[in-house]
Write a protein that holds these residues in place. Structure first.
Motif, mmCIF file in Angstrom:
data_model
loop_
_atom_site.group_PDB
_atom_site.id
_atom_site.type_symbol
_atom_site.label_atom_id
_atom_site.label_comp_id
_atom_site.label_asym_id
_atom_site.label_seq_id
_atom_site.Cartn_x
_atom_site.Cartn_y
_atom_site.Cartn_z
ATOM 1 N N ARG A 16 -2.991 0.364 -3.938
ATOM 2 C CA ARG A 16 -2.719 -1.009 -3.491
ATOM 3 C C ARG A 16 -2.228 -1.796 -4.697
ATOM 4 N N THR A 51 2.803 3.801 13.065
ATOM 5 C CA THR A 51 3.271 4.295 11.767
ATOM 6 C C THR A 51 2.780 3.377 10.645
ATOM 7 N N SER A 52 2.417 3.992 9.542
ATOM 8 C CA SER A 52 2.162 3.251 8.289
ATOM 9 C C SER A 52 2.099 4.267 7.163
ATOM 10 N N ALA A 53 2.169 3.751 5.939
ATOM 11 C CA ALA A 53 2.261 4.639 4.774
ATOM 12 C C ALA A 53 1.100 5.630 4.708
ATOM 13 N N SER A 87 -2.048 -3.402 11.072
ATOM 14 C CA SER A 87 -1.577 -2.851 9.798
ATOM 15 C C SER A 87 -0.692 -1.636 10.055
ATOM 16 N N SER A 88 0.114 -1.719 11.107
ATOM 17 C CA SER A 88 0.977 -0.584 11.469
ATOM 18 C C SER A 88 2.114 -1.069 12.358
ATOM 19 N N ASN A 114 -4.161 -10.976 11.074
ATOM 20 C CA ASN A 114 -4.338 -9.546 11.362
ATOM 21 C C ASN A 114 -5.823 -9.181 11.383
ATOM 22 N N GLY A 165 8.444 -1.939 8.325
ATOM 23 C CA GLY A 165 7.643 -0.841 7.780
ATOM 24 C C GLY A 165 8.516 0.226 7.133
ATOM 25 N N VAL A 166 8.078 0.694 5.995
ATOM 26 C CA VAL A 166 8.806 1.770 5.302
ATOM 27 C C VAL A 166 8.753 3.035 6.159
ATOM 28 N N THR A 167 7.601 3.306 6.745
ATOM 29 C CA THR A 167 7.441 4.496 7.589
ATOM 30 C C THR A 167 8.267 4.350 8.863
ATOM 31 N N ARG A 168 8.264 3.145 9.445
ATOM 32 C CA ARG A 168 9.064 2.857 10.648
ATOM 33 C C ARG A 168 10.518 3.218 10.404
ATOM 34 N N HIS A 172 8.757 0.825 -1.252
ATOM 35 C CA HIS A 172 7.632 -0.120 -1.247
ATOM 36 C C HIS A 172 7.805 -1.186 -2.329
ATOM 37 N N THR A 215 0.870 -1.176 0.000
ATOM 38 C CA THR A 215 0.000 0.000 0.000
ATOM 39 C C THR A 215 0.909 1.228 0.000
ATOM 40 N N GLY A 236 1.126 -3.453 15.139
ATOM 41 C CA GLY A 236 -0.314 -3.340 14.955
ATOM 42 C C GLY A 236 -0.769 -4.262 13.830
ATOM 43 N N ARG A 288 10.334 -3.685 -1.311
ATOM 44 C CA ARG A 288 9.793 -4.667 -0.357
ATOM 45 C C ARG A 288 8.892 -5.678 -1.078
HETATM 46 N N1 PDD Z 1 -0.047 -1.972 6.186
HETATM 47 N N2 PDD Z 1 2.802 -3.744 9.919
HETATM 48 C C1 PDD Z 1 1.831 -4.338 9.215
HETATM 49 C C2 PDD Z 1 1.362 -5.683 9.644
HETATM 50 C C3 PDD Z 1 1.274 -3.679 8.090
HETATM 51 O O1 PDD Z 1 0.310 -4.266 7.386
HETATM 52 C C4 PDD Z 1 1.755 -2.397 7.732
HETATM 53 C C5 PDD Z 1 1.229 -1.653 6.557
HETATM 54 C C6 PDD Z 1 2.762 -1.818 8.501
HETATM 55 C C7 PDD Z 1 3.346 -0.459 8.170
HETATM 56 O O2 PDD Z 1 4.187 -0.527 7.043
HETATM 57 P P1 PDD Z 1 4.450 0.743 6.096
HETATM 58 O O3 PDD Z 1 4.999 1.802 6.956
HETATM 59 O O4 PDD Z 1 5.458 0.225 5.116
HETATM 60 O O5 PDD Z 1 3.135 1.137 5.463
HETATM 61 C C8 PDD Z 1 3.281 -2.529 9.581
HETATM 62 C C9 PDD Z 1 -0.682 -1.277 5.080
HETATM 63 C C10 PDD Z 1 -1.119 0.082 5.480
HETATM 64 C C11 PDD Z 1 -1.830 -2.070 4.606
HETATM 65 O O6 PDD Z 1 -2.042 -3.159 5.126
HETATM 66 O O7 PDD Z 1 -2.502 -1.637 3.680
#
Ligand code: PDD
Length: 288
Positions: free
Chosen positions: A89, A247-249, A187-188, A157, A210-213, A49, A35, A185, A52
């Motif tokens: 996505r 954090t997340s994108a 998704s974070s 999740n 995570g890219v944001t992490r 992204h 995402t 999380g 990854r």
């Molecule tokens: N999810 N951990 C999990 C399990 C995730 O699914 C995500 C991202 C992240 C954060 O990663 P990033 O910073 O690279 O977005 C951590 C995206 C938002 C999704 O599921 O659509």
């Protein structure tokens, strides 16, 4: 505000975007995805992204279409959707095959790109923080479905978030690893300020890188904020933290002000969270 889907080489409306019931993404979650968000209408951190996505595909032995093809399809779909800010996505499944678990039985990967308005947390959520619930659902073991691989198999999740919502209506679920450490999380990724130090579970805990992490860790180091990727972060440590954020994108940095019903710190986004949020927004502003 519109949604467009790039599938099987053409762009279509959501109602026309269909995959075969024999697609292994549908049957087994045998797919990888990313995402990516736009900032100022331009993709932010797309390179990281897509890197990854390649790593995930490699781990699953899933052949990806050429990178230029994926990049071209993303650009076309963003243009066709025409939103001010987009959430993109990118999904690649192993394709359709007979009812045979053997991944070698399918070798015609299917690329799907879904572009929709970015959405994400509201200004109030950034201003006041959100609630999280540490749930009983355990993060996948790295030796099973490795959390480092962003695959379409997200049932773990999904169940975790369902538990958090049912229990308290919390915005996000926090999953622990099998050894009891806080992991991430649903998704974070998660960060906590404890005893003046910013801590986040290390990759070895079994999380998505995570890219944001990664960007937040670099920003924190650049701002001389003491920070550490820790091999173990106890749920009690998280509950007692002075500040917490996700954090997340799409979310960037999102403050957390309630954990399992208890207030975090003074109940408002803390100074380190605010400082990093400003730095992250400036970075996104500069690089898009
Ligand atoms: N999810 N951990 C999990 C399990 C995730 O699914 C995500 C991202 C992240 C954060 O990663 P990033 O910073 O690279 O977005 C951590 C995206 C938002 C999704 O599921 O659509």
């Amino acid at each position: 505000m519109s949604i467009r889907v790039h599938i099987d080489g053409r762009i279509c409306l959501p109602e026309d975007a269909k995959v075969s019931v024999f697609d292994r993404g549908f049957l087994y979650g045998d797919s990888v995805y990313e995402t990516i968000a736009t900032v100022h209408g331009r993709l932010f951190a797309a390179g990281e992204h897509l890197d990854r996505l390649e790593r995930s595909a490699q781990r699953l032995g899933l052949r990806l279409p050429p990178r230029a093809e994926i990049e071209g399809a993303i650009a076309q779909t963003i243009t066709a959707a025409g939103n001010a800010e987009s959430r993109v996505r990118v999904v690649v499944t192993r394709g359709a095959g007979l009812f045979d678990l053997d991944p070698a039985s399918a070798d015609d990967p299917r690329l799907v790109i879904i572009v929709q308005p970015r959405g994400g947390p509201t200004p109030e959520m950034y201003a006041n923080g959100v609630s999280v619930e540490i749930v009983s659902v355990t993060r996948n073991l790295p030796g099973a479905i490795d959390p480092a691989v962003k695959s379409g198999n997200y049932l773990n999740n999904v169940l975790a978030l369902g538990e958090a919502r049912r229990r308290s209506g919390a915005y996000e679920a926090i999953l622990c690893a099998a050894n009891g450490s806080v992991a991430e999380g649903s998704s974070s990724n998660v960060f906590a300020l404890i005893a003046g130090q910013l801590r986040t579970p290390a990759l070895q805990v079994g999380i998505l890188a995570g890219v944001t992490r990664d960007k937040v860790l670099r920003l924190a180091r650049g701002l001389s904020i003491p920070c550490d990727e820790v091999a173990f972060l106890g749920p009690d440590e998280l509950r007692g933290a002075d500040e917490i954020f996700l954090t997340s994108a799409v979310r960037g940095i999102l403050p957390v002000t309630t954990v399992n019903g208890a207030q975090v710190g003074h109940g408002k986004p803390g100074p380190i969270t605010r400082r990093l949020t400003d730095a992250y927004r400036a970075l996104a502003h500069e690089t898009t």
